[in-house]
Design a protein around this motif. Structure first.
Motif, PDB file in Angstrom:
ATOM      1  N   CYS A 119      69.812 -61.868  41.126  1.00 34.19           N
ATOM      2  CA  CYS A 119      68.770 -60.857  41.291  1.00 34.19           C
ATOM      3  C   CYS A 119      69.239 -59.554  40.644  1.00 34.19           C
ATOM      4  CB  CYS A 119      68.466 -60.610  42.768  1.00 34.19           C
ATOM      5  SG  CYS A 119      67.940 -62.075  43.680  1.00 34.19           S
ATOM      6  N   LEU A 120      68.298 -58.681  40.360  1.00 29.54           N
ATOM      7  CA  LEU A 120      68.623 -57.353  39.846  1.00 29.54           C
ATOM      8  C   LEU A 120      68.384 -56.307  40.923  1.00 29.54           C
ATOM      9  CD1 LEU A 120      67.175 -57.117  36.212  1.00 29.54           C
ATOM     10  CD2 LEU A 120      69.465 -57.773  36.946  1.00 29.54           C
ATOM     11  N   VAL A 121      69.314 -55.377  41.049  1.00 29.45           N
ATOM     12  CA  VAL A 121      69.130 -54.183  41.872  1.00 29.45           C
ATOM     13  C   VAL A 121      69.642 -53.028  41.020  1.00 29.45           C
ATOM     14  CG1 VAL A 121      69.783 -52.964  43.969  1.00 29.45           C
ATOM     15  CG2 VAL A 121      69.383 -55.422  44.055  1.00 29.45           C
ATOM     16  N   THR A 122      68.727 -52.333  40.341  1.00 34.01           N
ATOM     17  CA  THR A 122      69.154 -51.343  39.362  1.00 34.01           C
ATOM     18  C   THR A 122      68.192 -50.165  39.323  1.00 34.01           C
ATOM     19  OG1 THR A 122      69.707 -51.019  37.021  1.00 34.01           O
ATOM     20  CG2 THR A 122      67.920 -52.547  37.503  1.00 34.01           C
ATOM     21  N   LYS A 123      68.724 -48.990  39.061  1.00 37.56           N
ATOM     22  CA  LYS A 123      67.916 -47.789  38.881  1.00 37.56           C
ATOM     23  C   LYS A 123      67.632 -47.632  37.387  1.00 37.56           C
ATOM     24  CE  LYS A 123      69.629 -45.357  42.978  1.00 37.56           C
ATOM     25  NZ  LYS A 123      70.382 -44.198  43.503  1.00 37.56           N
ATOM     26  N   ASN A 124      66.427 -47.992  37.010  1.00 35.08           N
ATOM     27  CA  ASN A 124      66.020 -47.992  35.606  1.00 35.08           C
ATOM     28  C   ASN A 124      64.509 -48.056  35.532  1.00 35.08           C
ATOM     29  OD1 ASN A 124      67.733 -47.980  33.167  1.00 35.08           O
ATOM     30  ND2 ASN A 124      68.932 -49.538  34.246  1.00 35.08           N
ATOM     31  N   ASN A 125      63.984 -47.814  34.339  1.00 36.25           N
ATOM     32  CA  ASN A 125      62.564 -48.033  34.109  1.00 36.25           C
ATOM     33  C   ASN A 125      62.316 -49.530  33.947  1.00 36.25           C
ATOM     34  OD1 ASN A 125      61.615 -45.331  34.115  1.00 36.25           O
ATOM     35  ND2 ASN A 125      62.455 -45.031  32.061  1.00 36.25           N
ATOM     36  N   PRO A 126      61.404 -50.108  34.710  1.00 33.04           N
ATOM     37  CA  PRO A 126      61.182 -51.562  34.631  1.00 33.04           C
ATOM     38  C   PRO A 126      60.850 -52.042  33.228  1.00 33.04           C
ATOM     39  CG  PRO A 126      60.094 -50.656  36.578  1.00 33.04           C
ATOM     40  CD  PRO A 126      60.590 -49.488  35.781  1.00 33.04           C
ATOM     41  N   SER A 156      66.931 -51.184  48.488  1.00 35.05           N
ATOM     42  CA  SER A 156      66.530 -52.280  47.600  1.00 35.05           C
ATOM     43  C   SER A 156      67.163 -53.596  48.022  1.00 35.05           C
ATOM     44  CB  SER A 156      66.915 -51.954  46.158  1.00 35.05           C
ATOM     45  OG  SER A 156      66.180 -50.851  45.663  1.00 35.05           O
ATOM     46  N   ILE A 157      68.406 -53.541  48.464  1.00 36.73           N
ATOM     47  CA  ILE A 157      69.071 -54.771  48.893  1.00 36.73           C
ATOM     48  C   ILE A 157      68.447 -55.297  50.177  1.00 36.73           C
ATOM     49  CG2 ILE A 157      71.261 -55.708  49.733  1.00 36.73           C
ATOM     50  CD1 ILE A 157      72.666 -53.831  47.737  1.00 36.73           C
ATOM     51  N   ARG A 158      68.065 -54.394  51.086  1.00 38.40           N
ATOM     52  CA  ARG A 158      67.364 -54.845  52.301  1.00 38.40           C
ATOM     53  C   ARG A 158      66.060 -55.551  51.931  1.00 38.40           C
ATOM     54  NH1 ARG A 158      68.762 -49.501  54.075  1.00 38.40           N
ATOM     55  NH2 ARG A 158      70.445 -49.533  55.618  1.00 38.40           N
ATOM     56  N   GLU A 159      65.288 -54.959  51.001  1.00 37.58           N
ATOM     57  CA  GLU A 159      64.034 -55.580  50.566  1.00 37.58           C
ATOM     58  C   GLU A 159      64.296 -56.930  49.905  1.00 37.58           C
ATOM     59  OE1 GLU A 159      62.038 -52.871  48.027  1.00 37.58           O
ATOM     60  OE2 GLU A 159      61.757 -51.334  49.565  1.00 37.58           O
ATOM     61  N   LEU A 160      65.357 -56.993  49.119  1.00 32.79           N
ATOM     62  CA  LEU A 160      65.731 -58.231  48.452  1.00 32.79           C
ATOM     63  C   LEU A 160      66.002 -59.332  49.458  1.00 32.79           C
ATOM     64  CD1 LEU A 160      66.830 -59.709  45.839  1.00 32.79           C
ATOM     65  CD2 LEU A 160      69.029 -58.722  46.403  1.00 32.79           C
ATOM     66  N   ALA A 161      66.776 -59.014  50.492  1.00 30.65           N
ATOM     67  CA  ALA A 161      67.083 -60.003  51.524  1.00 30.65           C
ATOM     68  C   ALA A 161      65.823 -60.476  52.230  1.00 30.65           C
ATOM     69  CB  ALA A 161      68.069 -59.408  52.534  1.00 30.65           C
ATOM     70  N   ALA A 162      64.899 -59.554  52.491  1.00 28.64           N
ATOM     71  CA  ALA A 162      63.656 -59.924  53.170  1.00 28.64           C
ATOM     72  C   ALA A 162      62.811 -60.847  52.300  1.00 28.64           C
ATOM     73  CB  ALA A 162      62.872 -58.662  53.525  1.00 28.64           C
ATOM     74  N   GLU A 163      62.735 -60.554  51.007  1.00 31.44           N
ATOM     75  CA  GLU A 163      61.930 -61.391  50.107  1.00 31.44           C
ATOM     76  C   GLU A 163      62.511 -62.794  49.977  1.00 31.44           C
ATOM     77  OE1 GLU A 163      60.608 -59.933  46.355  1.00 31.44           O
ATOM     78  OE2 GLU A 163      60.494 -57.856  47.071  1.00 31.44           O
ATOM     79  N   ALA A 168      73.547 -59.915  43.581  1.00 26.95           N
ATOM     80  CA  ALA A 168      72.658 -58.818  43.200  1.00 26.95           C
ATOM     81  C   ALA A 168      73.376 -57.969  42.154  1.00 26.95           C
ATOM     82  CB  ALA A 168      72.278 -57.977  44.415  1.00 26.95           C
ATOM     83  N   LEU A 169      72.749 -57.786  41.000  1.00 32.05           N
ATOM     84  CA  LEU A 169      73.404 -57.188  39.840  1.00 32.05           C
ATOM     85  C   LEU A 169      72.787 -55.854  39.462  1.00 32.05           C
ATOM     86  CD1 LEU A 169      73.292 -60.499  37.835  1.00 32.05           C
ATOM     87  CD2 LEU A 169      75.422 -59.400  38.539  1.00 32.05           C
ATOM     88  N   ASP A 170      73.638 -54.880  39.236  1.00 31.17           N
ATOM     89  CA  ASP A 170      73.235 -53.669  38.533  1.00 31.17           C
ATOM     90  C   ASP A 170      73.098 -54.014  37.046  1.00 31.17           C
ATOM     91  OD1 ASP A 170      72.806 -50.903  38.010  1.00 31.17           O
ATOM     92  OD2 ASP A 170      74.924 -50.714  37.459  1.00 31.17           O
ATOM     93  N   CYS A 171      72.591 -53.093  36.250  1.00 30.49           N
ATOM     94  CA  CYS A 171      72.455 -53.344  34.809  1.00 30.49           C
ATOM     95  C   CYS A 171      73.394 -52.462  33.984  1.00 30.49           C
ATOM     96  CB  CYS A 171      71.006 -53.119  34.366  1.00 30.49           C
ATOM     97  SG  CYS A 171      69.864 -54.409  34.918  1.00 30.49           S
ATOM     98  N   ASP A 172      73.157 -51.156  33.964  1.00 34.63           N
ATOM     99  CA  ASP A 172      73.976 -50.253  33.156  1.00 34.63           C
ATOM    100  C   ASP A 172      75.429 -50.295  33.610  1.00 34.63           C
ATOM    101  OD1 ASP A 172      71.701 -49.412  31.810  1.00 34.63           O
ATOM    102  OD2 ASP A 172      71.373 -47.699  33.139  1.00 34.63           O
ATOM    103  N   LYS A 211      63.620 -59.062  41.164  1.00 33.08           N
ATOM    104  CA  LYS A 211      64.070 -57.872  40.445  1.00 33.08           C
ATOM    105  C   LYS A 211      63.650 -56.626  41.216  1.00 33.08           C
ATOM    106  CE  LYS A 211      62.000 -58.948  36.581  1.00 33.08           C
ATOM    107  NZ  LYS A 211      61.546 -58.890  35.173  1.00 33.08           N
ATOM    108  N   LYS A 212      64.629 -55.823  41.584  1.00 30.62           N
ATOM    109  CA  LYS A 212      64.374 -54.527  42.207  1.00 30.62           C
ATOM    110  C   LYS A 212      64.779 -53.461  41.188  1.00 30.62           C
ATOM    111  CE  LYS A 212      62.859 -56.006  46.103  1.00 30.62           C
ATOM    112  NZ  LYS A 212      61.444 -55.763  46.466  1.00 30.62           N
ATOM    113  N   VAL A 213      63.840 -53.129  40.338  1.00 27.35           N
ATOM    114  CA  VAL A 213      64.080 -52.185  39.248  1.00 27.35           C
ATOM    115  C   VAL A 213      63.225 -50.956  39.501  1.00 27.35           C
ATOM    116  CG1 VAL A 213      64.104 -51.842  36.760  1.00 27.35           C
ATOM    117  CG2 VAL A 213      64.500 -54.128  37.703  1.00 27.35           C
ATOM    118  N   GLY A 214      63.832 -49.817  39.673  1.00 23.71           N
ATOM    119  CA  GLY A 214      63.102 -48.590  39.986  1.00 23.71           C
ATOM    120  C   GLY A 214      64.097 -47.518  40.387  1.00 23.71           C
ATOM    121  N   TRP A 215      63.634 -46.624  41.249  1.00 24.18           N
ATOM    122  CA  TRP A 215      64.490 -45.483  41.574  1.00 24.18           C
ATOM    123  C   TRP A 215      64.792 -45.366  43.059  1.00 24.18           C
ATOM    124  CZ3 TRP A 215      66.711 -44.082  37.361  1.00 24.18           C
ATOM    125  CH2 TRP A 215      66.044 -44.301  36.157  1.00 24.18           C
TER     126      TRP A 215
END
Length: 601
Positions: A295-302, A335-342, A245-249, A325-329
């Motif tokens: 996967c992406l896990v980042t706080k950014n505008n999609p 977000s990681i919990r949701e990622l694992a569930a998906e 799971a990757l951040d972006c900035d 991709k979990k991109v949002g705030w």
């Protein structure tokens, strides 16, 4: 030691000593004495057979085993006796084996002799090496894993090109050893030349002890070798990471997208710091090709993130490389919990990479089972840190079946999207056009069956782990059948995603193991196979089917699977273990109508 650690308990202090690269040997021994008294989830027996004296290797293996979550019992072999050592280790129930030949001792001071030796002597020496290690590896065929160190030179080349007669001979003998290792599916080659390069020749060898006691290596070299063995063994089975799971900035590019804009982030391959991030993206893309799910896990505008992935000239990774991709705030632990569930994976299957100490600490505190790695503050160290993470993700090797998971998980996502459109669950399952091929004792399936047994935790009725050699042995036994499940649907093949191991005992069919990949759960596949298995049992004269459930921390969801399948509960112990049985003539659970079954082999 810091004042904070001095105030900590002995276990915390001991753990810190194991983690510290500056700990002395006495400090390591005291730390091992403390931590090996603590309860351990896993204990593994490991044998070391070396052509030279490497007694300190056992200490460093125990160190890295504990850091990975496994207590090691290390058995030291005799001097330069690989065949005899393996026979003794097998008799002692050793699970893992490290074999370490040594080039300069194949003949006394071989490197010094080599320029004057006739070619026929070198040929005979290679033949002896091949035969010796082939026989040793044949005897180790039933072990879970064997790691064979390669050859390296001890002295520096006189020729500045480095390609003197010793270098040529080392390459030749390594090629021979690699060929022998490739014969055995439970065996991996360890590049000790690379270990030597990483440590440095001066730091790796102590000639005083080499000439006096046949002990050439320093603790520095043996520690790095032990670390690599532990990584290659995935902590001796303690971990199996699947998802990055990757951040972006500050992680995939330099700068902050929301402030610098898509054209202001650093990703230029020719300028610093963009060249560091550009290189790192290539390394991450290589992980995807080796089977790691990105996967992406980042706080950014999609929309901003999509624009960079779609059109930035410096981007190596593209949208098609990502599964979720979990991109949002939202906060990153959520977000990681949701990622694992998906994805349908456990949190302990995920590695999280981020540059923010705040975000990393939040994940460590709330999700300690996730492997959290922070981008180093010294950016030039970033590729090296990612390389260490890559060892955890792919060091155990991957089969062709599991090499590229991205498309497999994308098919799962498309199936979930189809489910959302369906009127009811059965209509959805029918629309998938599911197929299941049940194969018997297919030798080519052994590596993948072994890999699944190591990885599957949630849908695993007994959680027995099998090496490739174990699976091959069961496939060749008259008393066992190994069924492998190959699943497909309208979106393509999901590949070999499950297995059943049945032991035939007179008129009883006993299910030793049943495990499925989480990617195919909830479709009826777990029940579809059993009418065919029971039909085989009847054909072999079995009048009763028996099965067991052995509880673990992760398989609670299948605690009542055999109840649902229609078997009778015979015993239930206080720890949650259960045994079941049913007469083969009384088994009535049908194949779900929406699954097309075929029976091969």
């Amino acid at each position: 030691m810091s004042a904070e650690l001095l105030d900590a308990g002995p276990v915390t202090q001991a753990r810190a000593a194991l983690e510290s690269p500056t700990s002395t040997l006495p400090q390591l021994l005291r730390a091992l004495a403390v931590l090996e008294r603590e309860p351990a989830q896993r204990t593994v027996r490991l044998g070391v057979s070396a052509a030279v004296t490497v007694d300190l290797l056992g200490i460093h293996l125990r160190r890295h085993g504990l850091l990975a979550g496994t207590r090691l019992e290390v058995f030291q072999g005799n001097h330069d006796d690989p065949i005899g050592d393996v026979e003794r280790f097998v008799a002692d129930g050793v699970d893992h084996l490290v074999l370490l030949p040594f080039f300069d001792d194949l003949l006394p001071s071989l490197e010094a002799q080599l320029p004057g030796l006739p070619e026929s002597t070198v040929d005979a020496l290679e033949d002896r090496v091949r035969l010796r290690y082939r026989l040793a590896l044949e005897r180790a065929g039933g072990m879970a894993a064997v790691f064979v160190g390669g050859f390296h030179r001890s002295g520096a080349p006189a020729d500045v090109s480095g390609r003197d007669v010793v270098a040529v001979a080392v390459d030749r003998f390594n090629a021979a050893l690699r060929e022998e290792v490739a014969r055995f599916p439970n065996t991996r080659f360890l590049d000790t030349e690379d270990v030597l390069a990483a440590v440095g020749r001066a730091a790796a060898f102590d000639p005083r002890f080499w000439f006096r006691a046949k002990a050439p290596y320093t603790g520095t070299y043996l520690d790095e070798l032990a670390r690599r063995v532990t990584a290659a063994a995935r902590g001796f089975g303690a971990h199996y990471l699947k998802v990055l799971a990757l951040d972006c900035d500050g992680t995939l590019w330099g700068g902050v997208l929301g402030e610098d804009g898509p054209h202001g982030i650093a990703l230029d391959p020719h300028d610093h710091p963009g060249n560091v991030f550009w290189r790192v993206q290539h390394l991450i893309a290589g992980l995807r090709r080796q089977g790691v799910v990105l996967c992406l896990v980042t706080k950014n505008n999609p929309e901003d993130v999509d624009e960079v992935f779609a059109g930035h000239p410096g981007m190596v990774l593209r949208d098609e490389d990502l599964v979720v991709k979990k991109v949002g705030w939202a906060d990153k632990p959520s977000s990681i919990r949701e990622l694992a569930a998906e994805l349908g994976v456990g949190l302990d299957s995920i590695a999280f990479l981020d540059d923010s100490s705040f975000e990393c600490e939040a994940v460590r505190q709330q999700l300690p089972m996730v492997t959290t790695v922070q981008v180093p503050s010294v950016l030039s160290d970033y590729p090296r840190v990612l390389g260490r993470l890559a060892e955890l993700l792919v060091a155990g090797g991957v089969t062709d079946e599991s090499r590229d998971k991205t498309e497999q998980y994308r098919r799962r996502a498309r199936a979930q999207a189809l489910q959302a459109q369906a009127v009811d669950h059965e209509s959805y399952l029918r629309s998938l056009q599911l197929t299941v091929e049940l194969r018997r004792d297919e030798r080519a399936d052994a590596p993948r069956v072994s890999e699944l047994s190591q990885k599957s935790n949630q849908f695993n009725l007994t959680t027995r782990r099998y090496g490739v050699a174990d699976v091959e042995r069961l496939m060749g036994s008259d008393r066992h059948t190994v069924y492998s499940l190959v699943v497909g649907d309208r979106f393509g093949s999901a590949g070999l995603t499950g297995a059943v191991v049945v032991r035939w005992d007179a008129d009883v069919a006993d299910v030793e193991s049943f495990f499925l990949s989480c990617r195919v759960l909830g479709r009826g596949i777990e029940t579809a196979i059993w009418p065919l298995v029971v039909a085989d049992a009847v054909g072999r004269g079995a009048r009763e089917l028996r099965a067991s459930f052995l509880p673990t921390a992760k398989n609670a969801q299948v605690a009542e699977f055999y109840d649902r399948l229609g078997l009778r509960l015979d015993t239930a112990s206080e720890d949650g273990a259960r045994t079941y049985s049913v007469g083969t003539a009384d088994f009535t659970t049908p194949v779900p109508e929406w699954i097309e079954m075929t029976h091969a082999g």
